[in-house]
Scaffold this motif. Structure first.
Motif, PDB file in Angstrom:
ATOM      1  N   ALA A 100       0.939  -1.653   0.074  1.00 39.59           N
ATOM      2  CA  ALA A 100       0.172   0.267   0.091  1.00 39.59           C
ATOM      3  C   ALA A 100       1.091   1.565   0.196  1.00 39.59           C
ATOM      4  O   ALA A 100       2.117   0.812   0.587  1.00 39.59           O
ATOM      5  CB  ALA A 100      -1.031   0.311   1.617  1.00 39.59           C
ATOM      6  N   CYS A 102       1.767   4.990   0.423  1.00 40.99           N
ATOM      7  CA  CYS A 102       2.170   6.413   1.462  1.00 40.99           C
ATOM      8  C   CYS A 102       0.772   7.139   0.953  1.00 40.99           C
ATOM      9  O   CYS A 102       0.285   7.975   2.567  1.00 40.99           O
ATOM     10  CB  CYS A 102       3.374   7.109   1.825  1.00 40.99           C
ATOM     11  SG  CYS A 102       3.742   8.424   0.766  1.00 40.99           S
ATOM     12  N   ASN A 103       0.148   8.003   0.193  1.00 40.62           N
ATOM     13  CA  ASN A 103      -0.246   8.861  -0.407  1.00 40.62           C
ATOM     14  C   ASN A 103      -0.105  10.800   0.009  1.00 40.62           C
ATOM     15  O   ASN A 103      -0.193  11.293   0.069  1.00 40.62           O
ATOM     16  CB  ASN A 103      -1.525   8.841   0.978  1.00 40.62           C
ATOM     17  CG  ASN A 103      -2.511   7.649  -0.571  1.00 40.62           C
ATOM     18  OD1 ASN A 103      -2.380   7.243  -1.817  1.00 40.62           O
ATOM     19  ND2 ASN A 103      -3.016   6.430   0.897  1.00 40.62           N
ATOM     20  N   GLN A 120       4.969   0.089   1.134  1.00 41.44           N
ATOM     21  CA  GLN A 120       4.625  -0.737   2.069  1.00 41.44           C
ATOM     22  C   GLN A 120       4.148  -2.387   2.174  1.00 41.44           C
ATOM     23  O   GLN A 120       3.242  -2.330   0.975  1.00 41.44           O
ATOM     24  CB  GLN A 120       3.743  -0.433   3.589  1.00 41.44           C
ATOM     25  CG  GLN A 120       4.198  -1.179   4.903  1.00 41.44           C
ATOM     26  CD  GLN A 120       3.023  -0.942   5.225  1.00 41.44           C
ATOM     27  OE1 GLN A 120       2.577   0.259   6.187  1.00 41.44           O
ATOM     28  NE2 GLN A 120       3.925  -0.955   6.791  1.00 41.44           N
ATOM     29  N   GLU A 134      -1.832  -1.647   8.978  1.00 37.35           N
ATOM     30  CA  GLU A 134      -2.280  -0.814   9.289  1.00 37.35           C
ATOM     31  C   GLU A 134      -2.663  -0.197   7.967  1.00 37.35           C
ATOM     32  O   GLU A 134      -4.210   0.183   7.326  1.00 37.35           O
ATOM     33  CB  GLU A 134      -2.500   0.084  10.119  1.00 37.35           C
ATOM     34  CG  GLU A 134      -3.779   2.053  10.101  1.00 37.35           C
ATOM     35  CD  GLU A 134      -3.477   2.434   9.289  1.00 37.35           C
ATOM     36  OE1 GLU A 134      -4.072   3.722   9.813  1.00 37.35           O
ATOM     37  OE2 GLU A 134      -2.336   2.992   9.044  1.00 37.35           O
ATOM     38  N   ARG A 135      -1.785   0.430   6.889  1.00 35.20           N
ATOM     39  CA  ARG A 135      -1.801   0.999   5.881  1.00 35.20           C
ATOM     40  C   ARG A 135      -2.980  -0.142   4.163  1.00 35.20           C
ATOM     41  O   ARG A 135      -3.157   0.542   3.579  1.00 35.20           O
ATOM     42  CB  ARG A 135      -0.645   1.529   5.176  1.00 35.20           C
ATOM     43  CG  ARG A 135      -0.240   2.659   4.570  1.00 35.20           C
ATOM     44  CD  ARG A 135       0.581   2.634   3.982  1.00 35.20           C
ATOM     45  NE  ARG A 135       1.517   3.560   4.556  1.00 35.20           N
ATOM     46  CZ  ARG A 135       2.940   3.676   4.038  1.00 35.20           C
ATOM     47  NH1 ARG A 135       3.255   2.782   3.015  1.00 35.20           N
ATOM     48  NH2 ARG A 135       4.082   4.577   5.225  1.00 35.20           N
ATOM     49  N   ARG A 138      -5.681  -0.206   5.426  1.00 37.28           N
ATOM     50  CA  ARG A 138      -7.333   0.139   4.949  1.00 37.28           C
ATOM     51  C   ARG A 138      -7.180   1.110   3.774  1.00 37.28           C
ATOM     52  O   ARG A 138      -8.375   1.146   2.894  1.00 37.28           O
ATOM     53  CB  ARG A 138      -6.083   1.756   5.623  1.00 37.28           C
ATOM     54  CG  ARG A 138      -7.418   2.969   6.189  1.00 37.28           C
ATOM     55  CD  ARG A 138      -6.781   3.908   6.663  1.00 37.28           C
ATOM     56  NE  ARG A 138      -4.853   4.138   6.849  1.00 37.28           N
ATOM     57  CZ  ARG A 138      -4.056   4.896   5.497  1.00 37.28           C
ATOM     58  NH1 ARG A 138      -4.251   5.390   4.908  1.00 37.28           N
ATOM     59  NH2 ARG A 138      -3.636   4.776   6.496  1.00 37.28           N
ATOM     60  N   GLN A 139      -6.949   0.338   2.995  1.00 36.56           N
ATOM     61  CA  GLN A 139      -6.202   0.772   1.791  1.00 36.56           C
ATOM     62  C   GLN A 139      -6.394  -0.583   0.314  1.00 36.56           C
ATOM     63  O   GLN A 139      -7.019  -0.546  -0.434  1.00 36.56           O
ATOM     64  CB  GLN A 139      -4.870   1.443   0.836  1.00 36.56           C
ATOM     65  CG  GLN A 139      -5.020   2.799   1.803  1.00 36.56           C
ATOM     66  CD  GLN A 139      -3.415   3.877   1.064  1.00 36.56           C
ATOM     67  OE1 GLN A 139      -3.822   3.791   0.041  1.00 36.56           O
ATOM     68  NE2 GLN A 139      -2.380   3.820   1.550  1.00 36.56           N
TER      69      GLN A 139
END
Ligand SMILES: [Zn+2]
Ligand SMILES: [Zn+2]
Length: 353
Positions: A100, A102-103, A120, A134-135, A138-139
Motif C-alpha cells: 500500500a 503512503c499517499n 509498504q 494498518e496501511r 485501510r487501502q
C-alpha cells in the motif's frame, strides 16, 4: 463478539526462506494485530514468478532478507482484528494486495501510487496466518464476493499489474496487440485483451503455453523457437505494417529487442517484463525517431487497480482456474518451487495451509 474466533495457540506453521533454494517449514510465533491491523488466516497463496526469483537467489533486494517468511499473493479469512479496525470483523472472507502506498510523497500526489517512495510491502503468504498492516488494511484489503474462491481471489495482485499495464499503454478496441511471453502474466494479458475486443497475437516458446493462449482466445499464436518471430508477427498484420501495441512479458534482452521490431510506425511498446539488473539494450535510434515509437514500461499497481482486478475476476474477464494448475500443501512448498524452477509446465500453484 469480536473475540469469538480468536486463535488460542501462539505458534503457526510457516515457510521460512534461509537462502538460495533453502526453504524450511517451521513453527514460528503467530503475529498479533495491533491498532488498525488485521490477522488473516490464509486459505490460499499463489506461487508467482517473483517468489521463484527470490527462492533461486535467496533474497529480494528491496524486501526479503533471510531468514524470512515470503509469498505475497493471498486470500483468507479474518481471524482477529486489532483496536480501531472498523471495516473488518472475524469471519470475513478477504483478499489483500501485497503493498500500500503512503499517499503523501511526490509520486503519490502525482497519481503514481505504484511508484510511491515509501510503498509498504507485505510478505509471508506461505504460512497459516499473516498480519496485515494498518496501511494495507485501510487501502488494499477487500472483501470477497461469495462467488469467488480464495485461490481465484488471490490472483488479484498480479492481475492488477496487468490491468494497469493495459491502461497505461492506451490500448483501444480494434487494436492488434502482440503479447510476447506466455507465462501466467502473458496469459492474463491475453485473456483481458480479448475481453476488450482486440486482435491478439501471442508469441511464446513452450507448446503447452501456445496451446493455452489459443484456448484463451488468442487470434494467432507464434512459436518463437523456430523461425524469425519478428517476421512472423509482421506477416500477420495488414501490409506487414506491424502491431499497434507490443507487450513484452518475459524480461530478457532478446524479447525486449524483438518487441521493437514488431511494432508499427507510431505504435507503442510496453516493456512489462523486468530484466535482470545491469541489463543494457541497444536502441535503433532511426527506428525509434522516424517511426515515432513510444516505449513504455509499467510496474506494480495502485489501490484502484486492485479493485478493478477483483471486479475483472468476478466478471469472468480473466479466469483464474485456467492459470492455477495445481493445489499443494504448505509442507510441499519447497518441492513445488523446485518443480516450477525446472519449468515442468505448471503455471501457478495454489498453496493451501
Ligand atoms: Zn506476484
Ligand atoms: Zn507515496
Amino acid at each position: 463478539m469480536r473475540d469469538l474466533i480468536k486463535v488460542t495457540r501462539d505458534k503457526m506453521t510457516a515457510a521460512v526462506l534461509y537462502g538460495k533454494q533453502d526453504v524450511r517449514i517451521e513453527q514460528i510465533p503467530i503475529p498479533r494485530p495491533q491498532s488498525g491491523e488485521v490477522l488473516v488466516r490464509i486459505r490460499a497463496a499463489l506461487t508467482c514468478g517473483t517468489d521463484l526469483k527470490v527462492y533461486r537467489q535467496g533474497f529480494h533486494a528491496r524486501m526479503i532478507v533471510p531468514p524470512s517468511v515470503f509469498g505475497h499473493e493471498l486470500a483468507g479469512i479474518v481471524e482477529e482484528v486489532g483496536p480501531n479496525v472498523e471495516s473488518f470483523a472475524p469471519g470475513m472472507r478477504v483478499v489483500a494486495a501485497n503493498s500500500a502506498p503512503c499517499n503523501q510523497c511526490f509520486f503519490c500526489r502525482k497519481q503514481l501510487a505504484n511508484l510511491c517512495q515509501d510503498l509498504q510491502f507485505i510478505n509471508g503468504a506461505y504460512a497459516e496466518f499473516i498480519k496485515i498492516p494498518e496501511r494495507v488494511v485501510r487501502q488494499n484489503l477487500l472483501i470477497l464476493p461469495d462467488s469467488l474462491s480464495f485461490s481465484e481471489a488471490a490472483l488479484v495482485e498480479p492481475l492488477a499489474c496487468v490491468l494497469r499495464g493495459i491502461e497505461e499503454t492506451g490500448i483501444t478496441e480494434g487494436d492488434t496487440v502482440v503479447v510476447i511471453g506466455l507465462g501466467p502474466i502473458g496469459l492474463m494479458f491475453v485473456q483481458q485483451l480479448k475481453s476488450f475486443g482486440t486482435t491478439v497475437i501471442a508469441a511464446g516458446k513452450r507448446p503447452n503455453q501456445l496451446a493455452l493462449a489459443a484456448q484463451m482466445g488468442a487470434d494467432y499464436v507464434v512459436d518463437s523457437t523456430h523461425t524469425n518471430v519478428v517476421e512472423q508477427v509482421r506477416n500477420l498484420t495488414d501490409c506487414r505494417r506491424g502491431a499497434d501495441v507490443v507487450i513484452e512479458a518475459v524480461g530478457v534482452k532478446e524479447t525486449w529487442q524483438q518487441a521493437m521490431g514488431m511494432v508499427r510506425r507510431g505504435g507503442t511498446i510496453n516493456l512489462f517484463g523486468g530484466c535482470p539488473s545491469g541489463t543494457h539494450i541497444p536502441l535503433d535510434s532511426t527506428l525509434i525517431h522516424y517511426s515515432e515509437i513510444t516505449i513504455k514500461a509499467t510496474f506494480h499497481h495502485t489501490p484502484r487497480h486492485i479493485r478493478e482486478a477483483l471486479e475483472a475476476i468476478r466478471l469472468g474477464q480473466v479466469r483464474p482456474r485456467t492459470l492455477i494448475t495445481g493445489e499443494e500443501s504448505l509442507g510441499s512448498l519447497g518441492s513445488v518451487l523446485e518443480r516450477l524452477l525446472n519449468r515442468n509446465g505448471d503455471l501457478k500453484i495454489a498453496i493451501i495451509p
